[in-house]
Design a protein around this motif. Structure first.
Motif, short mmCIF file in Angstrom:
data_model
loop_
_atom_site.label_atom_id
_atom_site.label_comp_id
_atom_site.label_asym_id
_atom_site.label_seq_id
_atom_site.Cartn_x
_atom_site.Cartn_y
_atom_site.Cartn_z
N LEU A 322 0.86 -1.18 0.00
CA LEU A 322 0.00 0.00 0.00
C LEU A 322 0.90 1.23 0.00
O LEU A 322 1.74 1.39 0.89
CB LEU A 322 -0.92 0.02 1.23
N THR A 323 0.72 2.09 -0.98
CA THR A 323 1.53 3.30 -1.08
C THR A 323 0.66 4.51 -0.78
O THR A 323 -0.33 4.77 -1.48
CB THR A 323 2.14 3.46 -2.48
N CYS A 324 0.99 5.22 0.29
CA CYS A 324 0.30 6.46 0.64
C CYS A 324 1.00 7.60 -0.08
O CYS A 324 2.22 7.77 0.05
CB CYS A 324 0.33 6.66 2.15
N CYS A 377 -4.15 5.86 6.28
CA CYS A 377 -2.98 6.72 6.14
C CYS A 377 -3.39 8.14 6.48
O CYS A 377 -4.44 8.62 6.04
CB CYS A 377 -2.42 6.66 4.71
N ALA A 378 -2.58 8.82 7.29
CA ALA A 378 -2.87 10.18 7.72
C ALA A 378 -1.75 11.10 7.27
O ALA A 378 -0.57 10.72 7.30
CB ALA A 378 -3.03 10.25 9.23
N LEU A 388 -7.29 12.17 6.25
CA LEU A 388 -7.17 10.72 6.37
C LEU A 388 -7.64 10.07 5.08
O LEU A 388 -8.60 10.51 4.46
CB LEU A 388 -8.01 10.19 7.53
N LYS A 389 -6.96 8.99 4.69
CA LYS A 389 -7.39 8.17 3.56
C LYS A 389 -7.44 6.72 4.01
O LYS A 389 -6.42 6.16 4.41
CB LYS A 389 -6.44 8.33 2.37
#
Length: 480
Positions: A322-324, A377-378, A388-389
């Motif tokens: 997972l790439t933020c 992810c924040a 936030l996502k």
């Protein structure tokens, strides 16, 4: 020159219950400006408020009558009210309302100390700084607050303590504090919170929005969410001109009577705010709202950053990455940070990667197929969470379609069994009806034929039921 909008003063939280005891008979309560507060009358067993008097003690010991014999008398009766339980209600309290109030009936009385938390700005701060003052007005007047066990703490809007090299605090007393900020353009329309702490609990809090001349308002939004960008004073009732939004160097004008104009992915609302129904990464950029005629006065400038989570499965389904990704308008600020939370499995995180106008942080999980869970992810700015996502994994065997399949097969099998039972019952009833016919030889012949056909039908039905049951069992095994 830094200016501050008093309209930015707003209530964040307020506790109107007992906050502490000043003496054996004084209840201490806290209020915020522009709100309302109810002071209870502590006299027990009051039969009628017609016998109640409320008095207010001034800072030099002077006593002012507020309620006499159950009727509000002053000093500002439009803001005062006597409730059914004889409590005194004060609407839109001001600093001068912070006094000692006494409720009396005959020889009985009780007192309430009202303290008001306020935040203001210094109109002449040091060059390049913003200076905010937070205080209890009783510090200036009636009571000395040194022995109340309270102190003031500054925080961001999400209650994250303010810290960093560009912030400086001056606490000259427990009930008075200064926040001095080395000014940035992006401090425009930022909110700063002042919290009153008593016995390690937040008793009251108030926030303030700063306005920086020629500043830029920073906005963070998650990809896929909707977003509305305000046009500042253009939405005020007195504005009657025309305006335009500049988006990525392309201007779109809208008249004085908004027609919900559409420009690509953007919609202009009646208050001239710019609405994005579904934010995408390319929406990151500078947005500017200004008059479209005359001197083209600018109302607001907004810098939008977008946050997204991109999943990628490794070869053989062994790893899930997972790439933020934070996409900044220009280069991402050094005070921005990305954090992961919510993973319950063995995982590892990469270090923060700053590439061109993006900030990235990866989270690697051991397998692609896992039980359903939510990972977040924040993006943080100076420690405060700005957006936030969320990413949710989906186990295909837990989706509604797969969960409904066994139930559907069970219902089909039950229906087949019912059909076989009704068929058998119909044949049996028909045979019984034929047996009542008074025929000898013909009856015997027909009965033999019917019995043979009935036995063959029963055998066929049993085989069909067995096949249906086996097929249903095999299907359930396949699902499991």
């Amino acid at each position: 020159m830094v200016t501050f909008s008093l309209l930015g003063l707003c209530l964040v939280s307020l506790t109107v219950a007992t906050a502490g005891v000043q003496s054996s008979d004084h209840l201490v309560m806290f209020a915020l400006p522009r709100d309302s507060i109810t002071l209870p009358c502590g006299i027990p067993s009051i039969r009628s408020c017609s016998s109640i008097n409320w008095n207010m003690t001034g800072e030099f010991g002077s006593v002012t009558e507020v309620v006499k014999a159950g009727r509000v008398t002053g000093p500002d009766p439009t803001r005062l009210g006597l409730l059914k339980d004889c409590s005194l209600e004060i609407n839109n309290p001001v600093l001068n309302d912070a006094r000692l109030y006494t409720c009396g009936s005959g020889a009985l009385n009780s007192s309430v100390s009202l303290l008001i938390l306020e935040i203001t700005e210094n109109p002449t701060p040091a060059q390049g700084t913003i200076e905010l003052h937070c205080f209890l007005n009783t510090y200036k007047g009636l009571f000395n607050c040194n022995n109340k066990g309270i102190h003031i703490k500054w925080s961001s809007e999400d209650n994250t303590p303010i810290n960093g090299n560009r912030f400086h605090f001056e606490n000259t007393a427990e009930c008075f504090s200064k926040l001095i900020i080395n000014k940035r353009q992006t401090d425009h329309h930022r909110r700063w919170k002042c919290q009153l702490i008593q016995n390690d609990e937040v008793t009251a809090a108030i926030s303030y929005k700063t306005t920086v001349t020629d500043g830029v308002e920073e906005v963070f939004a998650a990809v896929g969410d909707s977003l509305s960008l305000t046009c500042g004073n253009a939405s005020s009732p007195g504005f009657s001109g025309s305006m335009e939004w500049d988006v990525g160097g392309k201007s779109q004008s809208y008249g004085t009577v908004p027609d919900m104009g559409q420009s690509g992915a953007f919609t202009v609302n009646e208050d001239f705010s710019l609405f994005i129904s579904k934010v995408s990464a390319p929406n990151a950029g500078d947005y500017q709202c200004s008059e479209s005629t005359g001197q083209k006065k600018m109302f607001n400038k907004i810098r939008l950053h977008t946050l997204d989570v991109i999943p990628q499965c490794g070869p053989g389904g062994k790893n899930l990455t997972l790439t933020c990704v934070l996409t900044c308008t220009k280069q991402c600020d050094k005070d921005f940070n990305l954090t992961w939370s919510g993973s319950s499995q063995d995982s590892w995180q990469s270090s923060l990667m700053n590439e061109s106008n993006t900030l990235k942080k990866k989270l690697v999980l051991p397998i692609c197929s896992m039980r359903s869970e939510e990972i977040t992810c924040a993006v943080q700015r100076e420690g405060a969470v700005m957006a936030l996502k969320k990413w949710r994994s989906v186990n295909s065997l837990q989706t509604p379609a797969w969960l409904a399949l066994p139930l559907g097969l069970l219902m089909c099998a039950a229906g087949a069994g019912l059909y076989v039972h009704m068929k058998k019952k119909h044949k049996k009833d028909a045979a019984n009806e034929q047996s009542s016919i008074g025929m000898t030889h013909v009856y015997d012949v027909i009965e033999d034929v019917n019995n043979e056909e009935l036995q063959q039908q029963r055998q066929s039905n049993r085989e069909a039921a067995t096949t249906t049951t086996d097929s249903f069992y095999d299907l359930l095994q396949a699902v499991n």
